[in-house]
Design an enzyme around this catalytic site. Structure first.
Site, PDB file in Angstrom:
ATOM      1  N   SER A 179     -22.912  -1.572 -25.344  1.00  0.00           N
ATOM      2  CA  SER A 179     -23.868  -2.683 -25.283  1.00  0.00           C
ATOM      3  C   SER A 179     -23.477  -3.608 -24.136  1.00  0.00           C
ATOM      4  CB  SER A 179     -23.902  -3.408 -26.629  1.00  0.00           C
ATOM      5  OG  SER A 179     -24.997  -4.295 -26.671  1.00  0.00           O
ATOM      6  N   ASN A 180     -23.953  -4.837 -24.135  1.00  0.00           N
ATOM      7  CA  ASN A 180     -23.617  -5.778 -23.056  1.00  0.00           C
ATOM      8  C   ASN A 180     -23.593  -7.201 -23.610  1.00  0.00           C
ATOM      9  OD1 ASN A 180     -26.378  -7.003 -22.699  1.00  0.00           O
ATOM     10  ND2 ASN A 180     -26.836  -4.830 -22.409  1.00  0.00           N
ATOM     11  N   HIS A 181     -23.334  -8.156 -22.716  1.00  0.00           N
ATOM     12  CA  HIS A 181     -23.086  -9.540 -23.151  1.00  0.00           C
ATOM     13  C   HIS A 181     -24.334 -10.387 -23.357  1.00  0.00           C
ATOM     14  CE1 HIS A 181     -18.816  -9.373 -22.878  1.00  0.00           C
ATOM     15  NE2 HIS A 181     -18.825  -9.026 -21.601  1.00  0.00           N
ATOM     16  N   SER A 182     -25.520  -9.818 -23.213  1.00  0.00           N
ATOM     17  CA  SER A 182     -26.719 -10.660 -23.291  1.00  0.00           C
ATOM     18  C   SER A 182     -26.796 -11.384 -24.642  1.00  0.00           C
ATOM     19  CB  SER A 182     -27.968  -9.788 -23.114  1.00  0.00           C
ATOM     20  OG  SER A 182     -29.101 -10.562 -23.411  1.00  0.00           O
ATOM     21  N   ALA A 233     -31.692  -7.155 -21.732  1.00  0.00           N
ATOM     22  CA  ALA A 233     -30.662  -6.458 -20.963  1.00  0.00           C
ATOM     23  C   ALA A 233     -30.601  -5.046 -21.548  1.00  0.00           C
ATOM     24  CB  ALA A 233     -29.333  -7.169 -21.100  1.00  0.00           C
TER      25      ALA A 233
END
Ligand code: CTP
Length: 396
Positions: free
Chosen positions: A209-212, A276
């Site tokens: 996943s990512n930091h959004s 994102a």
């Protein structure tokens, strides 16, 4: 905008209360009628005489006048006001507001007020950053309270950071914007907004996943909805509450988000692609938890579908807005994405700029279309959302 408006100015016990006199004077000069409510502690920071003089009204502190027993009705005060502004708002007062504590006149007036409420927080940087304060501010936002973000700079503690009450001129501007009747200019229009991070499973317990945080997308959905649009928010993972009036569809992976968006886009007048989205997903999702071995591991990834590009290819007369988050060759990369995905305009974030990016409440963006590039100053994500929606209206 302020002419003839009834404003209650609440003052709490912060050193920034010295600015409340200037603030009150500015409101009165702009034509507003101002009644001041103070907490008992606020009187230690600025005198009732000063505030009574600049507001041209007696100051209200107690539930009743101890001299003659006259009742200071918070209910009547709440009904009288077009707007309740608490500036400065301490961490303590905001915590009480967030939980409904009503142990002074300023707080009972808050619970009685039917009008919009705005707070201008003021405190030391560590108090402001504390998870409890941030949780209370988030709760107030959910309850519909407008937050006039504090600025950064020298604080009374001698430290330098975020927590300084916004300047009186800025607060007056914010108050005017709140009182400006929200134009229901997008009534009858339907928008799709994507937000948050997608989750690409590796096995039953792990994912990419990512930091959004989803904050920017949720602010855009809220701003569209406030102008009367019907909004469908296709949301990846976030911890945010659904904005009022917005229909939210939760998804996990880029593939799920693609399916939902492609199915819903034909009925929409436009879409804002804030999510994102993962560009790659594991080629194979293991059915059982992967066990570690002694050697290194290689994970094979395959490309996901580009949701924005798919919508762009089938755009017709709809408005399509994208985001670009870049760390180098910002302008050039953003323009490339604008063309490739057939956006009407793109919102460029540079991760090199302080105050921009994933997790915070502020953003620094440039709005780029085929003719113009408009850099905007540091703003809250809510203010950026308003600017984006203003520009969408130009394209409709
Ligand atoms: N986007 C999308 N679907 C994807 C990838 C991106 O809808 N599968 C949208 C995003 O919501 C955003 C814009 O496209 O509006 C960003 O595009 P892009 O820059 O391609 O995403 P990045 O992953 O940041 O690409 P790059 O690695 O090229 O910088």
């Amino acid at each position: 905008m302020l002419k003839g408006k009834h404003i209650i100015l609440g003052i709490t016990g912060s050193i920034a209360a010295y600015k409340s006199a200037v603030l009150c004077r500015l409101l009165v000069s702009a034509g507003a009628e101002v009644k001041v409510v103070m907490t008992p502690l606020a009187k230690q920071f600025i005198t009732p005489l000063t505030m009574a003089t600049v507001s041209q009204h007696p100051i209200l502190v107690d539930f009743f006048n101890p001299e003659n027993g006259e009742w200071n009705s918070h209910v009547k005060l709440g009904e009288w006001a077009d707007l309740y502004l608490i500036a400065p708002a301490t961490a303590n007062t905001m915590a009480k507001m967030a939980t409904g504590v009503a142990d002074n006149l300023l707080l009972t007036t808050y619970l009685s007020a039917r009008c919009p409420v705005a707070v201008a927080p003021a405190m030391d940087l560590d108090m402001y950053a504390h998870v409890a304060t941030q949780r209370n501010i988030e709760q107030l936002r959910r309850d519909g309270v407008h937050i006039v973000e504090p600025g950064s700079g020298f604080l009374a503690s001698g430290l330098v950071g975020k927590g300084r009450m916004a300047e009186p001129e800025h607060i007056v501007e914010a108050v005017s914007a709140i009182l400006e009747e929200k134009k229901k200019s997008l009534e009858g229009k339907h928008f799709l907004v994507t937000a948050g991070a997608t989750i690409e499973p590796i096995d039953p317990v792990r994912f990419i996943s990512n930091h959004s945080s989803g904050k920017m997308g949720y602010a855009v959905a809220e701003a569209l909805s406030e102008r009367g649009a019907e909004v469908t928010l296709v949301s990846g993972r976030t911890s945010l509450a659904t904005p009022k009036g917005v229909k939210r569809v939760d998804v996990l992976s880029a593939e799920d988000m693609w399916q939902e968006c492609v199915a819903r886009f034909p009925e929409c007048d436009g879409a804002v692609m804030c999510a994102a989205v993962a560009d790659y997903t594991p080629s194979v999702v293991a059915e059982q938890k992967l066990k570690k071995g002694d050697s290194d591991m290689t994970l094979e990834l395959r490309r996901t579908k580009d949701i924005a590009a798919t919508l762009g290819a089938n755009k017709g007369k709809r408005v399509l807005v994208g985001f670009a988050m870049e760390t180098e060759h910002e302008q050039q990369n953003a323009v490339g994405k604008l063309e490739r995905k057939n956006f009407d305009f793109i919102v460029l974030n540079s991760l090199r700029t302080e105050g921009a990016g994933f997790r915070g409440d502020t953003n620094v963006v440039t709005l780029i279309d085929r003719e113009h590039s408009q850099p905007l100053p540091l703003m809250s994500k809510h203010e950026v959302a308003e600017k984006i929606v203003d520009k969408i209206e130009e394209f409709l």
